[in-house]
Design an enzyme around this catalytic site. Sequence first.
Site, PDB file in Angstrom:
ATOM      1  N   TYR A  54       7.241  -2.139  16.300  1.00  0.00           N
ATOM      2  CA  TYR A  54       6.578  -3.111  15.428  1.00  0.00           C
ATOM      3  C   TYR A  54       5.066  -3.018  15.595  1.00  0.00           C
ATOM      4  O   TYR A  54       4.568  -2.960  16.714  1.00  0.00           O
ATOM      5  CB  TYR A  54       7.015  -4.543  15.796  1.00  0.00           C
ATOM      6  CG  TYR A  54       8.020  -5.101  14.808  1.00  0.00           C
ATOM      7  CD1 TYR A  54       7.718  -5.153  13.443  1.00  0.00           C
ATOM      8  CD2 TYR A  54       9.252  -5.581  15.231  1.00  0.00           C
ATOM      9  CE1 TYR A  54       8.631  -5.656  12.539  1.00  0.00           C
ATOM     10  CE2 TYR A  54      10.169  -6.086  14.324  1.00  0.00           C
ATOM     11  CZ  TYR A  54       9.847  -6.119  12.975  1.00  0.00           C
ATOM     12  OH  TYR A  54      10.749  -6.615  12.082  1.00  0.00           O
ATOM     13  N   ASP A 201      -3.912   3.495 -11.384  1.00  0.00           N
ATOM     14  CA  ASP A 201      -2.630   3.731 -10.718  1.00  0.00           C
ATOM     15  C   ASP A 201      -2.320   5.207 -10.938  1.00  0.00           C
ATOM     16  O   ASP A 201      -1.846   5.604 -11.992  1.00  0.00           O
ATOM     17  CB  ASP A 201      -1.550   2.840 -11.340  1.00  0.00           C
ATOM     18  CG  ASP A 201      -0.174   3.115 -10.750  1.00  0.00           C
ATOM     19  OD1 ASP A 201      -0.019   4.142 -10.049  1.00  0.00           O
ATOM     20  OD2 ASP A 201       0.751   2.312 -11.003  1.00  0.00           O
ATOM     21  N   THR A 228       1.616   6.132  -5.239  1.00  0.00           N
ATOM     22  CA  THR A 228       2.705   6.463  -4.329  1.00  0.00           C
ATOM     23  C   THR A 228       2.286   7.731  -3.599  1.00  0.00           C
ATOM     24  O   THR A 228       1.326   8.400  -3.980  1.00  0.00           O
ATOM     25  CB  THR A 228       4.018   6.735  -5.086  1.00  0.00           C
ATOM     26  OG1 THR A 228       3.760   7.693  -6.106  1.00  0.00           O
ATOM     27  CG2 THR A 228       4.587   5.476  -5.702  1.00  0.00           C
TER      28      THR A 228
END
Length: 420
Positions: A54, A201, A228
């Site tokens: 984490y 984008d 992405t």
Amino acid sequence: MFTYTDLLAADPDIYHALMGEMKRQSDGVELIASENYVSPAVMEAMGNVFNNKYSEGFPGKRYYGGQEFTDIIETLAIERAKKLFNAGHANVQPHAGAPANVAMYFALMEPGDTVMGMDLSHGGHLTHGHPVTYLTKIFRFVRYKMKDVETGELDYDEMRKVALAEKPKIILAGFSAYPREVNYAKMKAIADEIGAYTVADMAHIAGLIAGKQLRNPFDDGFDVITTTTHKTLRGPRGGMILTREAELGKKMDKSVFPGFQGGPIMQMIAAKAVAFGEALKPEFQEYAAQIIRNSKHLAKFFMDRHVKLVTNGTDNHLMLIDCMQSFGIPGGEVETVLDRVGMTLNKNMIPDDTRKPMDPSGVRLGTPAITTRGMKEKEMDILGEFILRAIEKRSDPRALESLHSDVQNFCRKYPVPGIS
Ligand code: DSN
């Protein structure tokens, strides 16, 4: 290359599905414009003990101890991303492209504010304001389209008119099914008139920009790029937000964490770092150039045979075929017949399509994955012939069976990275 012996022993069902998918990928032709094959190094970086950690926060400022190695990989990913896109700031934690866009919207706007983005049927993306998304419950979206669907030129005059009337906070460039280059400078000039942020984008074309084959929106003064990392950029599945000015990056960081996400997926960040390292090499520029050469060559192959392409060609990695006009059948039927012979693409709307999204008039195809396998212009001719043969023989099961084995034999000459 990978043996997966532990997986076989622990869970044969998943193992066999994985083996099936590996065979499907190596025996078939991948023409989905948003897909690609990562290198074995990227694959190794995304499956390892970083999964066990984490790391809420950012390098040097985490909420848990034990971060000496996570900080190394996230810092490398950030620095490489900044170099690749000439950015002032990079946030490499978004789990995918849609969460990156959501975090970006909330970083720059208040509920009720307006975004101007590309209409979905002209190539925009669901997260650019389609009514089926929850985003439209929070923000207002106004749209722009192409001025001329025969050339693909965007309607910058209409864009300016709408911008002056609606005063969007964000003017959004970018698309998932648009085959032409955008004039970012014109969009930036419109945004400057109303004090709007400019966001690109570039999920589909990130690798083509990183590979210096398409224009970088930051060079025209855009404020933010979302993307992405797994399409033309050839990295692991994930997202990223870049800003031109380092200061604006602070807003993005707050919006990603704690605004929207919890723990970053550290093994994916390791894989992003590896992929960005690969994209910084000169070979990647040649790869990006070959994607576009292949795409233009395949587009010409089709047009020479009277197949109707939306905008009559392409400047990037993808093209859209108007199947109703070209073959008298909808895109879904073309998708299905090509699936039967081991060639994968997706049905897609064409501009102002009169048919429904699940049964549209066109198909979208692209060249990033086949270029990764080493295919060039002469292979585009072979693939073009396969596609037209499949459509022509769609009612002849024996002809399709024989074509399927031709496709498989052809594919065996072009190994998929990591699948021997
Ligand atoms: N699903 C991606 C594509 O295929 O373009 C966009 O999110």
